[in-house]
Design an enzyme around this catalytic site. Structure first.
Site, mmCIF file in Angstrom:
data_model
loop_
_atom_site.group_PDB
_atom_site.id
_atom_site.type_symbol
_atom_site.label_atom_id
_atom_site.label_comp_id
_atom_site.label_asym_id
_atom_site.label_seq_id
_atom_site.Cartn_x
_atom_site.Cartn_y
_atom_site.Cartn_z
ATOM 1 N N THR A 221 99.917 38.110 -46.345
ATOM 2 C CA THR A 221 98.167 37.357 -46.874
ATOM 3 C C THR A 221 97.260 37.492 -46.178
ATOM 4 O O THR A 221 95.872 37.350 -46.498
ATOM 5 C CB THR A 221 98.965 35.731 -47.581
ATOM 6 O OG1 THR A 221 99.961 35.834 -48.180
ATOM 7 C CG2 THR A 221 97.453 34.988 -48.081
ATOM 8 N N GLU B 136 99.338 25.242 -46.772
ATOM 9 C CA GLU B 136 98.772 26.384 -46.258
ATOM 10 C C GLU B 136 98.000 27.162 -45.397
ATOM 11 O O GLU B 136 97.791 28.108 -44.986
ATOM 12 C CB GLU B 136 98.036 26.869 -47.805
ATOM 13 C CG GLU B 136 98.603 26.689 -49.771
ATOM 14 C CD GLU B 136 100.138 27.758 -49.640
ATOM 15 O OE1 GLU B 136 98.743 28.636 -50.208
ATOM 16 O OE2 GLU B 136 100.906 27.818 -48.732
#
Length: 310
Positions: free
Chosen positions: A184, A131
């Site tokens: 994101t 991530e």
């Protein structure tokens, strides 16, 4: 075992009021990884499908291979020969944990090939490394539910403390992905770095109410706790007609409504799949009227996490 094929589920992170600390897994969509042990040292990505050429084949730049490399380093086998095929079965940049599903599938696959030396919970920090590569921030609200299934609370990041939460067994989710671009990294940058104490108090109450509602299986408490005064006001401006979509979803029987992860996907919790399907149809019709294509998914809450499928 020389090869394995693994499916890992998509996730809904934040669950409105639980920014970076709450998330749950869904049965559909998800990603698949096929992994083989080879005699050639090092990790190789031989194929990626379903990504329209957007994802890197370079093992140092792909979240799947990078997290697997961290795993192998920790086990003292940094040069183990691995061949990876990644099959994207969900849209990239959708807010549904696309990178985390791939990463989790890869980690579960390598752990399976090596006869499970680590527990699934032990894999979370390695997934967080993926991530970090994907979006610059190693949060666990996507990877933890993708690995563990169900609803997950990250009580603490330092030290990492992850708790699985109960939830109503009949709970369903309606997901609609408007095909607009909300990276994101950009979605994180527009969030306020400082908040007023009164807003923090409101948010704490809603997080506590949502967790309590899940334990008590109290849909009314879950619904009235799904309110975000910190992050949603900023991120909602990136999603076309967000507040109209929320009104439509709640009018069709949704328990609560919000942004999935960083968006642009939106979701509604429901008590049954029929209501969830009615909500997705209504939201897609509205988006079509304003010229926006969309995808929809109706799913139960996934309780298994990643599974071997071949």
């Amino acid at each position: 075992m020389k090869s394995v094929q693994v499916f890992a589920p998509a996730t809904v992170a934040n669950v409105v009021c639980g920014y970076d600390i709450l998330g749950f897994a869904v049965d559909a969509p998800g990603d698949e990884v096929t992994m083989r042990l080879t005699s050639t040292p090092g990790i190789r990505i031989s194929k990626i499908t379903g990504d329209d050429g957007r994802l890197p084949l370079d093992p140092a730049k792909n979240t799947v291979s990078a997290s697997v490399q961290h795993y192998l380093n920790a086990l003292g086998q940094p040069s183990l020969g691995i061949d990876i095929e990644l099959h994207k079965k969900m849209p990239i940049g959708s807010g549904l944990g696309s990178s985390s599903a791939s990463t989790v599938a890869g980690l579960f696959a390598i752990n399976t090939l090596l006869d499970n030396p680590l527990t699934t919970m032990d894999l979370v920090p390695f997934a967080m490394k993926g991530e970090e590569l994907a979006c610059g921030h190693g949060h666990a609200d996507n990877v933890a539910p993708a690995l563990l299934g169900g609803f997950v609370l990250i009580r603490s990041y330092e030290p990492l403390d992850i708790i699985k939460l109960p939830f109503p067994e009949d709970m369903c989710v309606a997901i609609v992905y408007p095909e607009v671009d909300v990276p994101t990294r950009d979605a994180r940058q527009i969030i306020r770095s400082k908040v007023q104490l009164k807003d923090a108090v409101t948010q704490w109450g809603n997080v506590a109410g949502l967790v309590s509602g899940l334990f008590m299986k109290d849909y009314a408490l879950i619904g009235r706790s799904m309110v975000d005064v910190l992050v949603e006001p900023a991120r909602s401006i990136l999603i076309p007609d967000f507040y109209q979509l929320r009104e439509l979803a709640l009018a069709q029987g949704g328990i609560g409504f919000g942004i999935s992860g960083s968006g642009p996907s939106v979701f509604a919790l429901t008590k049954d799949p029929e209501t969830a399907k009615r909500i997705t149809n209504t939201l897609q019709q509205h988006l079509q009227k304003i010229g926006i294509r969309s995808l929809s998914f109706v799913s139960s809450v996934n309780q298994q996490g990643p599974v071997v499928i071949g």
